[in-house]
Design a protein around this motif. Structure first.
Motif, PDB file in Angstrom:
ATOM      1  N   VAL A  25      72.578 -22.170 -36.946  1.00 20.41           N
ATOM      2  CA  VAL A  25      73.331 -22.996 -35.450  1.00 20.41           C
ATOM      3  C   VAL A  25      74.152 -21.391 -34.957  1.00 20.41           C
ATOM      4  N   ASP A  26      73.851 -21.190 -34.030  1.00 21.92           N
ATOM      5  CA  ASP A  26      74.773 -20.380 -33.626  1.00 21.92           C
ATOM      6  C   ASP A  26      75.880 -20.431 -33.100  1.00 21.92           C
ATOM      7  N   ASP A  29      77.774 -22.938 -30.122  1.00 24.30           N
ATOM      8  CA  ASP A  29      76.089 -23.623 -29.691  1.00 24.30           C
ATOM      9  C   ASP A  29      76.673 -25.644 -30.377  1.00 24.30           C
ATOM     10  N   SER A  30      75.965 -26.135 -29.806  1.00 25.91           N
ATOM     11  CA  SER A  30      75.615 -27.843 -30.119  1.00 25.91           C
ATOM     12  C   SER A  30      73.696 -28.524 -30.340  1.00 25.91           C
ATOM     13  N   VAL A  31      74.284 -28.373 -32.293  1.00 26.83           N
ATOM     14  CA  VAL A  31      72.803 -28.360 -32.754  1.00 26.83           C
ATOM     15  C   VAL A  31      72.892 -29.897 -32.904  1.00 26.83           C
ATOM     16  N   ARG A 186      82.387 -28.896 -25.822  1.00 24.69           N
ATOM     17  CA  ARG A 186      81.308 -28.547 -25.326  1.00 24.69           C
ATOM     18  C   ARG A 186      81.060 -27.223 -24.715  1.00 24.69           C
ATOM     19  N   ASN A 189      83.456 -24.815 -26.100  1.00 28.44           N
ATOM     20  CA  ASN A 189      82.343 -23.450 -26.282  1.00 28.44           C
ATOM     21  C   ASN A 189      82.784 -23.946 -28.635  1.00 28.44           C
ATOM     22  N   THR A 191      81.926 -24.910 -31.647  1.00 33.04           N
ATOM     23  CA  THR A 191      81.021 -25.219 -32.556  1.00 33.04           C
ATOM     24  C   THR A 191      80.063 -26.373 -33.206  1.00 33.04           C
ATOM     25  N   SER A 206      73.862 -32.631 -27.340  1.00 35.77           N
ATOM     26  CA  SER A 206      73.149 -30.760 -28.035  1.00 35.77           C
ATOM     27  C   SER A 206      71.740 -30.565 -27.498  1.00 35.77           C
ATOM     28  N   ARG A 207      71.688 -28.702 -27.394  1.00 33.51           N
ATOM     29  CA  ARG A 207      70.962 -27.992 -26.399  1.00 33.51           C
ATOM     30  C   ARG A 207      70.044 -27.770 -27.346  1.00 33.51           C
ATOM     31  N   LYS A 208      70.013 -27.776 -28.849  1.00 35.63           N
ATOM     32  CA  LYS A 208      69.063 -27.965 -30.239  1.00 35.63           C
ATOM     33  C   LYS A 208      68.447 -28.688 -30.793  1.00 35.63           C
TER      34      LYS A 208
END
Length: 237
Positions: A25-26, A29-31, A186, A189, A191, A206-208
């Motif tokens: 997870v960066d 980011d949203s995973v 999100r 920002n 996480t 989520s993005r990923k």
């Protein structure tokens, strides 16, 4: 990168639940981690926050790197102090405390240079909690309790927010409202690592995406680019 799992295996006694799990997870980011019931999503979350330990005949092996530090074997209270907020499956609010007290009990000072999550900011995101601030937690509806658990996590001023099955048992209109709240987080920002069975909710939040099957990661990629055949094979869509 804020979180990385490297060859993580998790066991309850002699039963192995996670098998050589790798993902990351960066920052900001949203995973999401998707999968049917029982594939190991909640076990993965518990492994990250240290809720599997030898005293319970549980075990985690491999490396769980958070901001460059390995969390495997670390006491849960020490992990919590590292600004990881965990919103568990089942909510677990304090029913005999008011909404406001549930929030204040989790309050922590923000890191230097970060905009703090405090009562004012949380109430802006969750206006219904402001309206219910004097209600006992046990008097809140299921949706309001879920909002309270997320808000309580934010009051810890985390660097990483873990959300485990937050749509479980909620009416569609409440799920939609939670989706709007996640979208706002999100934009700010925050996480987020989200474990979900509700596929449409998770994909929009989520993005990923990672997909789990029987304790294994079987797919990873950008949420918007998941092939239809993958969704059909592993999630029944």
């Amino acid at each position: 990168m804020i979180l990385q799992l490297e060859d993580v295996n998790s066991f309850y006694g002699a039963s192995q639940i996670l098998f050589h799990v790798n993902f990351q997870v960066d920052e900001a980011d949203s995973v999401c981690v998707l999968g049917r019931n029982g594939v190991g999503k909640s076990t993965m979350m518990k492994s990250i926050v240290g809720n599997l330990n030898p005293r319970d005949k549980s075990l985690v092996t491999g490396r769980i790197q958070y901001c460059g530090e390995n969390l495997v074997g670390m006491a849960p209270y020490k992990i919590a102090r590292k600004r990881i907020a965990y919103v568990p499956q089942g909510r677990h609010i304090f029913p005999t405390l008011t909404t406001k007290e549930n929030l204040l009990i989790a309050e922590r000072k923000a890191e230097s240079g970060r905009e703090p999550w405090n009562l004012e900011r949380v109430y802006e995101l969750f206006p219904r909690l402001k309206e219910r601030e004097t209600f006992m937690g046990g008097r809140l509806s299921g949706g309001e309790q879920q909002m309270l658990t997320i808000a309580r996590g934010l009051m810890q001023n985390p660097r990483l927010l873990l959300l485990d099955e937050i749509t479980e048992g909620l009416a569609p209109i409440v799920v939609q409202e939670l989706g709007e709240i996640i979208a706002r987080l999100r934009e700010q920002n925050v996480t987020i690592l989200l474990a979900e069975q509700n596929v449409n909710f998770a994909l929009s939040a989520s993005r990923k995406c990672y997909i789990m099957e029987k304790g294994h990661i079987v797919y990873q990629g950008i949420t918007a680019e998941i092939p239809p055949e993958i969704l059909s094979q592993y999630l029944g869509l």
